[in-house]
Scaffold this motif. Structure first.
Motif, PDB file in Angstrom:
ATOM      1  N   UNK A   1       0.833  -1.206   0.000  1.00 29.65           N
ATOM      2  CA  UNK A   1       0.000   0.000   0.000  1.00 29.65           C
ATOM      3  C   UNK A   1       0.868   1.257   0.000  1.00 29.65           C
ATOM      4  N   UNK A   2       1.956   1.230   0.761  1.00 32.73           N
ATOM      5  CA  UNK A   2       2.821   2.398   0.827  1.00 32.73           C
ATOM      6  C   UNK A   2       3.537   2.635  -0.505  1.00 32.73           C
ATOM      7  N   UNK A   3       3.993   1.557  -1.145  1.00 31.60           N
ATOM      8  CA  UNK A   3       4.665   1.705  -2.441  1.00 31.60           C
ATOM      9  C   UNK A   3       3.705   2.288  -3.485  1.00 31.60           C
ATOM     10  N   UNK A   4       2.471   1.803  -3.478  1.00 26.35           N
ATOM     11  CA  UNK A   4       1.458   2.337  -4.401  1.00 26.35           C
ATOM     12  C   UNK A   4       1.222   3.814  -4.112  1.00 26.35           C
ATOM     13  N   UNK A   5       1.140   4.170  -2.833  1.00 27.21           N
ATOM     14  CA  UNK A   5       0.900   5.568  -2.449  1.00 27.21           C
ATOM     15  C   UNK A   5       2.054   6.459  -2.890  1.00 27.21           C
ATOM     16  N   UNK A   6       3.279   5.960  -2.794  1.00 33.90           N
ATOM     17  CA  UNK A   6       4.442   6.737  -3.216  1.00 33.90           C
ATOM     18  C   UNK A   6       4.424   6.996  -4.723  1.00 33.90           C
ATOM     19  N   UNK A   7       3.981   5.997  -5.489  1.00 38.85           N
ATOM     20  CA  UNK A   7       3.866   6.185  -6.944  1.00 38.85           C
ATOM     21  C   UNK A   7       2.734   7.162  -7.249  1.00 38.85           C
ATOM     22  N   UNK A   8       1.606   6.992  -6.540  1.00 41.20           N
ATOM     23  CA  UNK A   8       0.469   7.913  -6.735  1.00 41.20           C
ATOM     24  C   UNK A   8       0.880   9.359  -6.446  1.00 41.20           C
ATOM     25  N   UNK A   9       1.731   9.540  -5.457  1.00 37.71           N
ATOM     26  CA  UNK A   9       2.168  10.887  -5.108  1.00 37.71           C
ATOM     27  C   UNK A   9       2.970  11.512  -6.248  1.00 37.71           C
ATOM     28  N   UNK A  10       3.797  10.694  -6.936  1.00 37.63           N
ATOM     29  CA  UNK A  10       4.538  11.212  -8.091  1.00 37.63           C
ATOM     30  C   UNK A  10       3.582  11.598  -9.218  1.00 37.63           C
ATOM     31  N   UNK A  11       2.529  10.790  -9.398  1.00 44.19           N
ATOM     32  CA  UNK A  11       1.526  11.116 -10.417  1.00 44.19           C
ATOM     33  C   UNK A  11       0.870  12.465 -10.091  1.00 44.19           C
ATOM     34  N   UNK A  12       0.559  12.664  -8.826  1.00 45.31           N
ATOM     35  CA  UNK A  12      -0.088  13.909  -8.414  1.00 45.31           C
ATOM     36  C   UNK A  12       0.833  15.103  -8.618  1.00 45.31           C
ATOM     37  N   UNK A  13       2.121  14.919  -8.371  1.00 42.48           N
ATOM     38  CA  UNK A  13       3.075  16.001  -8.602  1.00 42.48           C
ATOM     39  C   UNK A  13       3.064  16.436 -10.065  1.00 42.48           C
ATOM     40  N   UNK A  14       2.986  15.456 -10.983  1.00 41.39           N
ATOM     41  CA  UNK A  14       2.934  15.790 -12.409  1.00 41.39           C
ATOM     42  C   UNK A  14       1.653  16.559 -12.721  1.00 41.39           C
TER      43      UNK A  14
ATOM     44  N   UNK B   1       1.809  -7.824 -10.951  1.00 40.42           N
ATOM     45  CA  UNK B   1       1.019  -7.156 -11.998  1.00 40.42           C
ATOM     46  C   UNK B   1       0.427  -5.842 -11.508  1.00 40.42           C
ATOM     47  N   UNK B   2       0.043  -5.789 -10.239  1.00 43.98           N
ATOM     48  CA  UNK B   2      -0.537  -4.549  -9.728  1.00 43.98           C
ATOM     49  C   UNK B   2       0.504  -3.430  -9.680  1.00 43.98           C
ATOM     50  N   UNK B   3       1.727  -3.773  -9.320  1.00 47.46           N
ATOM     51  CA  UNK B   3       2.779  -2.765  -9.304  1.00 47.46           C
ATOM     52  C   UNK B   3       3.138  -2.344 -10.734  1.00 47.46           C
ATOM     53  N   UNK B   4       3.168  -3.300 -11.653  1.00 48.28           N
ATOM     54  CA  UNK B   4       3.452  -2.971 -13.053  1.00 48.28           C
ATOM     55  C   UNK B   4       2.352  -2.072 -13.604  1.00 48.28           C
TER      56      UNK B   4
ATOM     57  N   UNK C   1       0.572  -0.012 -11.985  1.00 51.09           N
ATOM     58  CA  UNK C   1       0.730   1.320 -11.392  1.00 51.09           C
ATOM     59  C   UNK C   1       1.871   2.088 -12.067  1.00 51.09           C
ATOM     60  N   UNK C   2       2.939   1.391 -12.421  1.00 46.93           N
ATOM     61  CA  UNK C   2       4.040   2.032 -13.133  1.00 46.93           C
ATOM     62  C   UNK C   2       3.607   2.471 -14.531  1.00 46.93           C
ATOM     63  N   UNK C   3       2.808   1.639 -15.204  1.00 48.37           N
ATOM     64  CA  UNK C   3       2.269   2.028 -16.514  1.00 48.37           C
ATOM     65  C   UNK C   3       1.394   3.278 -16.377  1.00 48.37           C
ATOM     66  N   UNK C   4       0.581   3.286 -15.326  1.00 40.97           N
ATOM     67  CA  UNK C   4      -0.283   4.441 -15.089  1.00 40.97           C
ATOM     68  C   UNK C   4       0.564   5.698 -14.864  1.00 40.97           C
ATOM     69  N   UNK C   5       1.627   5.568 -14.083  1.00 44.35           N
ATOM     70  CA  UNK C   5       2.494   6.713 -13.805  1.00 44.35           C
ATOM     71  C   UNK C   5       3.179   7.195 -15.080  1.00 44.35           C
ATOM     72  N   UNK C   6       3.620   6.249 -15.907  1.00 39.49           N
ATOM     73  CA  UNK C   6       4.261   6.622 -17.169  1.00 39.49           C
ATOM     74  C   UNK C   6       3.305   7.402 -18.055  1.00 39.49           C
TER      75      UNK C   6
ATOM     76  N   UNK D   1      12.610  -6.468  -0.103  1.00 42.02           N
ATOM     77  CA  UNK D   1      11.553  -6.967  -0.991  1.00 42.02           C
ATOM     78  C   UNK D   1      11.712  -6.512  -2.426  1.00 42.02           C
ATOM     79  N   UNK D   2      11.575  -7.456  -3.352  1.00 40.90           N
ATOM     80  CA  UNK D   2      11.372  -7.135  -4.756  1.00 40.90           C
ATOM     81  C   UNK D   2       9.881  -6.906  -4.972  1.00 40.90           C
ATOM     82  N   UNK D   3       9.525  -6.369  -6.136  1.00 42.70           N
ATOM     83  CA  UNK D   3       8.109  -6.180  -6.449  1.00 42.70           C
ATOM     84  C   UNK D   3       7.603  -7.428  -7.159  1.00 42.70           C
ATOM     85  N   UNK D   4       7.427  -8.471  -6.346  1.00 47.41           N
ATOM     86  CA  UNK D   4       6.887  -9.754  -6.793  1.00 47.41           C
ATOM     87  C   UNK D   4       5.728 -10.108  -5.881  1.00 47.41           C
ATOM     88  N   UNK D   5       4.736 -10.862  -6.375  1.00 40.17           N
ATOM     89  CA  UNK D   5       3.609 -11.233  -5.512  1.00 40.17           C
ATOM     90  C   UNK D   5       4.048 -11.921  -4.231  1.00 40.17           C
TER      91      UNK D   5
END
Length: 715
Positions: free
Chosen positions: A525-538, A556-559, A561-566, A624-628
């Motif tokens: 949840x925290x990793x997702x929130x950190x990515x969301x925060x970068x999206x909001x900055x943009x 897949x959920x992290x991937x 989220x990265x696609x969404x951020x891109x 942790x890696x970003x693996x299930x």
């Protein structure tokens, strides 16, 4: 955000094929002109070792799915059966390339005076010596096994090398016709004997060092094993078996007993692959393959010696240092050099300390930390998570000493760490015998976090010292893996560490963490929130930037989220050593993402996550890696790096790896990889870090020399 099945199948790579691509990158190091000859040979051996584990675990798992009728598609839209087909094709290509490279390396070794020869090519003197060696050392150990109606096909251990023999016995009847009796036999090549045999130097071949393989010696003198028979065929083969443990943790009364029970079954798992020496007859291939219940796709024909892991030991041959990397020594950690204190606890009190392995010393930092605690009369308790430890672990010795000294020692020893289960159980029992409290893992979860907590009584009260790292407490891998670790006595980290160990050892509910991010509780949840925060900055008109370094990117959920951020405009730079199912550079999907993989002398193992946060940068390290499995099924730990100096050093490390143009492979928008080797302005991150540690080590020597040099008055 797009997340349909069609989208996933179009823009995601298959996990297993991505792993084979990684192993292909490892193999490519065998052709890198920057690598010395014996190091190239070592990369060929590493490729084989990696493939063995891949078949024993990943391919075995897919076979089970196929046999159980599973047709569910993976993230790339492939069923288990389709994956097995693609794996076979890719692995066959990889193995063919591996042996092509091996031949070139062995030919180059001959120019250095190192020859691998066949018994038929030996001089008379060498052959006489070899015959005597066979009769003294090999013949008494070898056990030939007949295979017929009275002798069923024998059980052959996983990864054992064997010779398949076809024998003919001609019975003379006195008539013109003779009765021909053809037999099959198997001769296991004894694993207790050295596979590579060094021959004594022969006067006819001065300056040459000749070596012969054990299986070739047995084959050459096989007539002595089968008196009265003519040898029609003798070829090597090797079986790989399912080695995964299938543990019912919920119903197991004693987890350790259940793991030990399953370990006994490991060598007897179903066969998943058979490797044949090229030239093996179709009859013999069919006979063995059918006996093992395998099909054509499970068969690998090898154009050379089977199992190149035998070259690991050979690569250390004395007298050939010029064919290896210059010896690399770990140096005193820079954080410790900068401190004026000798006592490690005083150093940590002065400021947070960062250690960068293997360039900086594991012994002087981590081992010193635990050993000092073991003998320090002011230390009250030591708590530690252990996932993989070496068989002669100084950490275990220190914990034993601490328990014997009356300190409260609590260790969570993960007994489900794959291929280290037996060693970990042995070490855990040693600790229990010394008086330590041992937790043998948690039901349903592997504890993969790397954390040590030391509680010490000081003048101003109880103080907690914490070490959190990206790598295991393993003195052996600490010399081969690149990892990061931070020492701190911050009150917030200490409180979180206490709560973390209470969570592991008791029935405590998860607390509200101040700094710790723990899987499977709040890390995802925290990793997702950190990515969301970068999206909001943009979206706010600021720059969004993420740099993430990890071993594998599979979730897949992290991937997604990265696609969404891109797509939102966040710049994303990924350093992923192994599996990566994300595809960069796809128009409209991942235009703003780049992916690179570093494969070099040391195994890249550290995990670093760097978020721009509108210029108020945040940086994290963790296990942790970003693996299930890491985010859902393991106890993992990630922490923010709060010390300015530590943060600065880690940022410089990551930036240097992004500049690497000698060991970096860049993923293309079609999922393939291209290796970068620049001829000018060369940057090799691992060489840079090694030289940096050497320079700091020299600075320390000069400082000490100046400090203790006697005063000589000027005349």
């Amino acid at each position: 955000m797009m997340n349909t099945t069609d989208f996933k199948q179009k823009f995601y790579l298959n996990r297993e094929l991505s792993w084979l691509s990684f192993n292909d990158r490892v193999l490519e190091e065998a052709t890198d002109p920057n690598n010395p000859l014996l190091e190239k040979l070592k990369f060929v051996a590493i490729t084989s070792s990696n493939l063995d584990e891949f078949f024993m675990i990943r391919v075995a798992g897919l076979r089970h799915q196929k046999e159980n009728g599973v047709t569910r598609k993976d993230i790339a839209g492939m069923t288990p059966e389709q994956q097995l087909q693609h794996i076979s094709e890719s692995a066959q290509h990889l193995v063919a390339k591996q042996y092509m490279y091996l031949k070139k390396i062995l030919n180059a070794l001959e120019l250095e005076g190192l020859y691998f020869v066949k018994p038929r090519d030996l001089t008379k003197g060498q052959l006489e010596w070899l015959r005597d060696y066979f009769e003294r050392e090999i013949f008494p150990v070898v056990t030939p096994m007949a295979v017929d109606s009275s002798h069923p096909f024998p059980f052959l251990a996983s990864k054992s090398l064997n010779l398949a023999m076809l024998l003919e016995k001609i019975e003379r009847t006195g008539d013109d016709d003779n009765d021909i009796d053809v037999k099959t036999a198997i001769v296991p090549v004894p694993s207790v004997l050295s596979r590579i045999i060094a021959l004594p130097e022969d006067k006819e071949r001065k300056g040459c060092h000749d070596f012969v393989l054990l299986e070739d010696v047995i084959r050459h003198f096989a007539q002595q094993l089968f008196m009265g028979y003519d040898l029609l065929e003798a070829h090597a083969f090797r079986i790989t078996r399912d080695a995964d443990l299938y543990i019912d943790e919920e119903d197991a009364k004693d987890l350790v007993v259940e793991v030990e029970r399953q370990l006994k079954k490991r060598q007897k798992g179903e066969a998943v692959r058979v490797e044949f020496e090229r030239g093996t007859s179709r009859f013999m291939q069919r006979f063995i393959t059918q006996s093992l219940n395998l099909v054509k796709n499970d068969l690998y024909e090898i154009d050379g010696p089977i199992d190149t892991t035998m070259y690991f030991r050979f690569c250390g041959i004395p007298g050939y240092d010029k064919l290896r990397y210059p010896e690399a020594h770990p140096y005193t950690p820079w954080s410790m050099i900068q401190s004026h204190e000798k006592d490690i606890f005083s150093m940590i009190r002065e400021k947070d300390m960062l250690v960068h392995l293997p360039y900086e010393s594991f012994d002087e930092s981590v081992v010193n930390f635990v050993m000092s605690a073991a003998t320090d009369p002011d230390v009250l308790a030591i708590k530690q998570t252990l996932y993989r430890v070496s068989s002669r672990s100084p950490i275990i010795w220190a914990l034993e000493k601490a328990a014997q000294n009356g300190k409260q020692v609590t260790v969570l020893m993960e007994v489900k760490a794959r291929f280290d289960e037996e060693n970990n159980i042995h070490m855990a029992r040693r600790l229990e015998k010394a008086g330590a409290h041992v937790i043998y893992g948690l039901v349903g979860l592997k504890t993969h976090s790397k954390c040590t907590l030391i509680i010490r009584r000081e003048k101003d009260g109880i103080r907690r010292y914490v070490h959190v790292a990206t790598g295991n407490y393993n003195a052996s891998t600490a010399k081969l893996y690149t990892d990061l670790g931070i020492f701190t006595c911050s009150d917030t980290f200490g409180a979180d560490a206490s709560a973390f160990f209470n969570l592991l050892s008791g029935y405590s509910d998860p607390p509200v963490w101040d700094s710790f991010l723990v899987a499977p509780i709040n890390l995802r949840e925290r990793c997702v929130a950190l990515i969301d925060r970068e999206i909001q900055h943009v979206k706010n008109g600021e720059n969004g930037h993420i740099i993430a370094k990890m071993n594998s990117l599979l979730d897949s959920r992290m991937v997604d989220k990265l696609y969404e951020a891109s797509q939102a405009g966040v710049k994303i730079e990924l350093i992923v050593r192994g599996i990566c199912v994300l595809i960069p550079g796809i128009p409209g999907v991942s235009d703003n993402i780049t992916v690179r993989s570093l494969v070099g002398r040391f195994l890249e193992h550290s995990r670093v996550f760097w978020f721009n946060n509108g210029g108020r940068e945040e940086l994290y390290i963790g296990s942790a890696d970003w693996m299930p499995r890491n985010l859902n099924d393991r106890v993992e730990l990630m922490i923010p790096v709060k010390d300015t100096d530590c943060m600065h050093r880690i940022k410089n490390m990551v930036l240097k790896e992004l500049e690497d143009n000698q060991k970096a492979h860049i993923m293309q928008s079609n999922g393939t990889w291209v290796k970068m080797i620049a001829s000018e302005n060369k940057v090799c991150a691992q060489e840079y870090f090694q030289k940096l540690a050497e320079q700091r080590g020299e600075q320390e020597k000069m400082t000490l020399k100046q400090k203790f040099e006697p005063y000589v008055p000027v005349k």
